[in-house]
Design a protein around this motif. Sequence first.
Motif, PDB file in Angstrom:
ATOM      1  N   LEU A 127      -4.026   2.053  13.182  1.00  0.00           N
ATOM      2  CA  LEU A 127      -2.621   1.859  12.818  1.00  0.00           C
ATOM      3  C   LEU A 127      -2.218   2.732  11.639  1.00  0.00           C
ATOM      4  CD1 LEU A 127      -2.326  -2.039  13.095  1.00  0.00           C
ATOM      5  CD2 LEU A 127      -2.036  -0.303  14.886  1.00  0.00           C
ATOM      6  N   TYR A 128      -3.146   2.903  10.697  1.00  0.00           N
ATOM      7  CA  TYR A 128      -2.900   3.702   9.497  1.00  0.00           C
ATOM      8  C   TYR A 128      -4.108   4.600   9.263  1.00  0.00           C
ATOM      9  CZ  TYR A 128       0.462  -0.088   8.547  1.00  0.00           C
ATOM     10  OH  TYR A 128       1.474  -1.012   8.634  1.00  0.00           O
ATOM     11  N   VAL A 129      -3.885   5.681   8.511  1.00  0.00           N
ATOM     12  CA  VAL A 129      -4.993   6.588   8.213  1.00  0.00           C
ATOM     13  C   VAL A 129      -5.065   6.856   6.716  1.00  0.00           C
ATOM     14  CG1 VAL A 129      -5.082   7.696  10.471  1.00  0.00           C
ATOM     15  CG2 VAL A 129      -3.546   8.608   8.698  1.00  0.00           C
ATOM     16  N   GLY A 130      -6.281   7.188   6.272  1.00  0.00           N
ATOM     17  CA  GLY A 130      -6.507   7.459   4.863  1.00  0.00           C
ATOM     18  C   GLY A 130      -7.600   8.484   4.665  1.00  0.00           C
ATOM     19  N   VAL A 131      -7.806   8.830   3.418  1.00  0.00           N
ATOM     20  CA  VAL A 131      -8.897   9.713   3.028  1.00  0.00           C
ATOM     21  C   VAL A 131      -9.650   9.046   1.888  1.00  0.00           C
ATOM     22  CG1 VAL A 131      -7.709  11.828   3.759  1.00  0.00           C
ATOM     23  CG2 VAL A 131      -7.472  11.023   1.390  1.00  0.00           C
ATOM     24  N   SER A 132     -10.876   9.483   1.683  1.00  0.00           N
ATOM     25  CA  SER A 132     -11.703   8.947   0.606  1.00  0.00           C
ATOM     26  C   SER A 132     -12.430  10.099  -0.065  1.00  0.00           C
ATOM     27  CB  SER A 132     -12.713   7.946   1.186  1.00  0.00           C
ATOM     28  OG  SER A 132     -13.536   7.404   0.173  1.00  0.00           O
ATOM     29  N   ASN A 133     -12.508  10.026  -1.395  1.00  0.00           N
ATOM     30  CA  ASN A 133     -13.252  11.026  -2.174  1.00  0.00           C
ATOM     31  C   ASN A 133     -12.664  12.426  -2.072  1.00  0.00           C
ATOM     32  OD1 ASN A 133     -15.426   9.150  -2.980  1.00  0.00           O
ATOM     33  ND2 ASN A 133     -15.986   9.200  -0.813  1.00  0.00           N
ATOM     34  N   GLY A 167      -9.746 -15.119  17.055  1.00  0.00           N
ATOM     35  CA  GLY A 167      -8.407 -15.703  17.009  1.00  0.00           C
ATOM     36  C   GLY A 167      -7.609 -15.313  15.779  1.00  0.00           C
ATOM     37  N   LEU A 168      -8.250 -14.576  14.846  1.00  0.00           N
ATOM     38  CA  LEU A 168      -7.588 -14.179  13.599  1.00  0.00           C
ATOM     39  C   LEU A 168      -7.292 -12.681  13.547  1.00  0.00           C
ATOM     40  CD1 LEU A 168      -9.743 -16.244  11.062  1.00  0.00           C
ATOM     41  CD2 LEU A 168      -7.434 -16.778  11.868  1.00  0.00           C
ATOM     42  N   ARG A 169      -7.376 -11.999  14.690  1.00  0.00           N
ATOM     43  CA  ARG A 169      -7.233 -10.533  14.657  1.00  0.00           C
ATOM     44  C   ARG A 169      -5.936 -10.088  14.012  1.00  0.00           C
ATOM     45  NH1 ARG A 169      -7.339  -6.418  13.139  1.00  0.00           N
ATOM     46  NH2 ARG A 169      -7.802  -4.397  14.112  1.00  0.00           N
ATOM     47  N   ASP A 170      -4.861 -10.807  14.246  1.00  0.00           N
ATOM     48  CA  ASP A 170      -3.572 -10.407  13.675  1.00  0.00           C
ATOM     49  C   ASP A 170      -3.438 -10.780  12.206  1.00  0.00           C
ATOM     50  OD1 ASP A 170      -2.851  -9.400  16.136  1.00  0.00           O
ATOM     51  OD2 ASP A 170      -1.782 -11.219  16.750  1.00  0.00           O
ATOM     52  N   GLU A 171      -4.423 -11.502  11.662  1.00  0.00           N
ATOM     53  CA  GLU A 171      -4.376 -11.949  10.273  1.00  0.00           C
ATOM     54  C   GLU A 171      -5.316 -11.152   9.371  1.00  0.00           C
ATOM     55  OE1 GLU A 171      -2.119 -14.233   9.584  1.00  0.00           O
ATOM     56  OE2 GLU A 171      -1.650 -14.270  11.725  1.00  0.00           O
ATOM     57  N   ILE A 172      -6.068 -10.228   9.929  1.00  0.00           N
ATOM     58  CA  ILE A 172      -7.017  -9.468   9.116  1.00  0.00           C
ATOM     59  C   ILE A 172      -6.764  -7.971   9.268  1.00  0.00           C
ATOM     60  CG2 ILE A 172      -8.814 -11.229   9.132  1.00  0.00           C
ATOM     61  CD1 ILE A 172     -10.233  -9.685  11.344  1.00  0.00           C
ATOM     62  N   VAL A 173      -7.138  -7.239   8.230  1.00  0.00           N
ATOM     63  CA  VAL A 173      -7.055  -5.783   8.221  1.00  0.00           C
ATOM     64  C   VAL A 173      -8.486  -5.250   8.194  1.00  0.00           C
ATOM     65  CG1 VAL A 173      -6.335  -3.755   6.895  1.00  0.00           C
ATOM     66  CG2 VAL A 173      -4.830  -5.761   7.050  1.00  0.00           C
ATOM     67  N   CYS A 227       0.856  -1.198   0.000  1.00  0.00           N
ATOM     68  CA  CYS A 227       0.000   0.000   0.000  1.00  0.00           C
ATOM     69  C   CYS A 227       0.886   1.240   0.000  1.00  0.00           C
ATOM     70  CB  CYS A 227      -0.900  -0.026   1.232  1.00  0.00           C
ATOM     71  SG  CYS A 227      -2.278   1.136   1.161  1.00  0.00           S
ATOM     72  N   GLY A 228       1.089   1.802  -1.195  1.00  0.00           N
ATOM     73  CA  GLY A 228       1.963   2.964  -1.322  1.00  0.00           C
ATOM     74  C   GLY A 228       3.374   2.628  -0.889  1.00  0.00           C
ATOM     75  N   ARG A 229       3.968   3.513  -0.070  1.00  0.00           N
ATOM     76  CA  ARG A 229       5.319   3.275   0.452  1.00  0.00           C
ATOM     77  C   ARG A 229       5.274   2.830   1.908  1.00  0.00           C
ATOM     78  NH1 ARG A 229       6.882   7.747  -3.068  1.00  0.00           N
ATOM     79  NH2 ARG A 229       6.720   9.262  -1.377  1.00  0.00           N
ATOM     80  N   SER A 230       4.114   2.331   2.343  1.00  0.00           N
ATOM     81  CA  SER A 230       4.004   1.827   3.710  1.00  0.00           C
ATOM     82  C   SER A 230       4.474   0.385   3.765  1.00  0.00           C
ATOM     83  CB  SER A 230       2.553   1.908   4.186  1.00  0.00           C
ATOM     84  OG  SER A 230       1.770   0.866   3.612  1.00  0.00           O
ATOM     85  N   GLY A 231       4.464  -0.184   4.956  1.00  0.00           N
ATOM     86  CA  GLY A 231       4.789  -1.592   5.108  1.00  0.00           C
ATOM     87  C   GLY A 231       3.589  -2.500   4.979  1.00  0.00           C
ATOM     88  N   LEU A 232       2.408  -1.911   4.791  1.00  0.00           N
ATOM     89  CA  LEU A 232       1.161  -2.677   4.749  1.00  0.00           C
ATOM     90  C   LEU A 232       0.930  -3.281   3.373  1.00  0.00           C
ATOM     91  CD1 LEU A 232      -1.509  -3.446   6.221  1.00  0.00           C
ATOM     92  CD2 LEU A 232      -2.477  -1.309   5.304  1.00  0.00           C
ATOM     93  N   LYS A 233       0.609  -4.569   3.353  1.00  0.00           N
ATOM     94  CA  LYS A 233       0.227  -5.241   2.116  1.00  0.00           C
ATOM     95  C   LYS A 233      -1.252  -5.611   2.181  1.00  0.00           C
ATOM     96  CE  LYS A 233       4.745  -7.243   0.983  1.00  0.00           C
ATOM     97  NZ  LYS A 233       5.476  -8.508   0.717  1.00  0.00           N
ATOM     98  N   LEU A 234      -1.939  -5.464   1.055  1.00  0.00           N
ATOM     99  CA  LEU A 234      -3.358  -5.788   0.966  1.00  0.00           C
ATOM    100  C   LEU A 234      -3.583  -6.744  -0.189  1.00  0.00           C
ATOM    101  CD1 LEU A 234      -4.932  -2.236   1.466  1.00  0.00           C
ATOM    102  CD2 LEU A 234      -4.671  -4.047   3.183  1.00  0.00           C
ATOM    103  N   VAL A 279      -8.802  -0.071  14.899  1.00  0.00           N
ATOM    104  CA  VAL A 279      -8.931  -0.525  13.513  1.00  0.00           C
ATOM    105  C   VAL A 279      -7.559  -0.410  12.867  1.00  0.00           C
ATOM    106  CG1 VAL A 279     -11.374   0.008  13.217  1.00  0.00           C
ATOM    107  CG2 VAL A 279      -9.664   1.793  12.762  1.00  0.00           C
ATOM    108  N   ASP A 280      -7.389  -1.123  11.779  1.00  0.00           N
ATOM    109  CA  ASP A 280      -6.105  -1.062  11.081  1.00  0.00           C
ATOM    110  C   ASP A 280      -5.996   0.191  10.223  1.00  0.00           C
ATOM    111  OD1 ASP A 280      -4.846  -3.859  11.693  1.00  0.00           O
ATOM    112  OD2 ASP A 280      -6.950  -4.231  11.226  1.00  0.00           O
ATOM    113  N   ILE A 281      -7.103   0.573   9.572  1.00  0.00           N
ATOM    114  CA  ILE A 281      -7.127   1.790   8.751  1.00  0.00           C
ATOM    115  C   ILE A 281      -8.347   2.607   9.135  1.00  0.00           C
ATOM    116  CG2 ILE A 281      -7.160   2.756   6.426  1.00  0.00           C
ATOM    117  CD1 ILE A 281      -6.181   0.030   5.387  1.00  0.00           C
ATOM    118  N   TYR A 282      -8.141   3.898   9.363  1.00  0.00           N
ATOM    119  CA  TYR A 282      -9.267   4.804   9.605  1.00  0.00           C
ATOM    120  C   TYR A 282      -9.243   5.914   8.558  1.00  0.00           C
ATOM    121  CZ  TYR A 282     -12.791   7.575  11.965  1.00  0.00           C
ATOM    122  OH  TYR A 282     -13.953   8.252  12.257  1.00  0.00           O
ATOM    123  N   TYR A 283     -10.384   6.066   7.884  1.00  0.00           N
ATOM    124  CA  TYR A 283     -10.508   7.035   6.795  1.00  0.00           C
ATOM    125  C   TYR A 283     -11.393   8.228   7.177  1.00  0.00           C
ATOM    126  CZ  TYR A 283      -9.303   3.346   3.277  1.00  0.00           C
ATOM    127  OH  TYR A 283      -8.728   2.364   2.525  1.00  0.00           O
TER     128      TYR A 283
END
Length: 327
Positions: A156-162, A80-86, A11-18, A125-129
């Motif tokens: 953990l990460y932030v974004g914008v929409s629209n 039990g999957l919290r660390d495996e989902i975004v 995701c961009g130049r972050s360490g996050l993969k989607l 949350v992992d991403i807040y927009y």
Amino acid sequence: MNYERQPYRRCGRSGLKLPAISLGLWFHFGQERTLHDQRAIIAKALELGITHLDLADRYGPPLGAAEEAFGTIYRKDLRGLRDEIVVSTKGGNPMWDGPYGAGNSRKHLLATLDRSLKRLGLDHVDIYYLHRDDQETPLEEQVATLDHIVRQGKALYVGVSNFTPERTAEAASLLRELGTPLTVHQPQYSLLRRRIEDGLLAVLEEHGVGCVVYSPLAQGLLTDRYLDGIPAGSRAAGGRFLTASDVKPEVVAFVRTLHDLAAERGQSVAQLALAWALRDPRVTSLLVGASSPEQLEGNVAAVDRLGFTDDELAFIDRTAKEAGVLA
């Protein structure tokens, strides 16, 4: 969780993969659908390597119902999957009456995020927009609130929409100064709506921001659903967000042409449309909704053939321009 089913993109130049295909919990995650159906869709998503689940405080109906449904499913199936989902959600929407019930003020965003977290059953949350820009609230306040939310540990990460390209660039610069990078932008993008090509994608590349696309199938127009009219029970028949007037003859003719090309490629129209939207490496992931596990499985199969020849791309562009369907 099947991590081999589809590719993951940074995701961009972050360490996050989607994952290339993510699940949007908008249209089919409210009180109009049974919890059984919703659990089945999420279970299939995990089976298909969809680790990214996207929500917003307003998704329903009623408002907040999608987050509540996710919270129930999380407690039953996903804890039990919290660390495996975004998990991503958004704020700034009209949610309650009064002067503090909407907008991107610090007052509203902090309150609506706390309500979202309670519905989701999560401490972060992992991403807040920011769901959309708020011209009445200074951008400095909007991004400072995002920075505060990260420092609180609620995202953990932030974004914008629209956001427009210009406002996106300004937000990215302001956040960089605060030490909390803008990680992702969520715009609309499809074969019928290509405005992000006119500046936004270049801004995202320049600032190292990922791009998570919504409505890559134009709410179902870019499927074979409307090739022979408007079927009963379809989104256009219901008139919610997509109406019969959106199913224009020129759009149907364009999709019919895509249908023929997709058949030559061994794909459905939907799979071709999704593969097309992923052709640009600046696009990180596509959000798709699903009314059934089978539909979701069909959409994810788009990743099995992502490549296009130059002739195919030129044909698609030429046909779209001739049909006059581009926006």
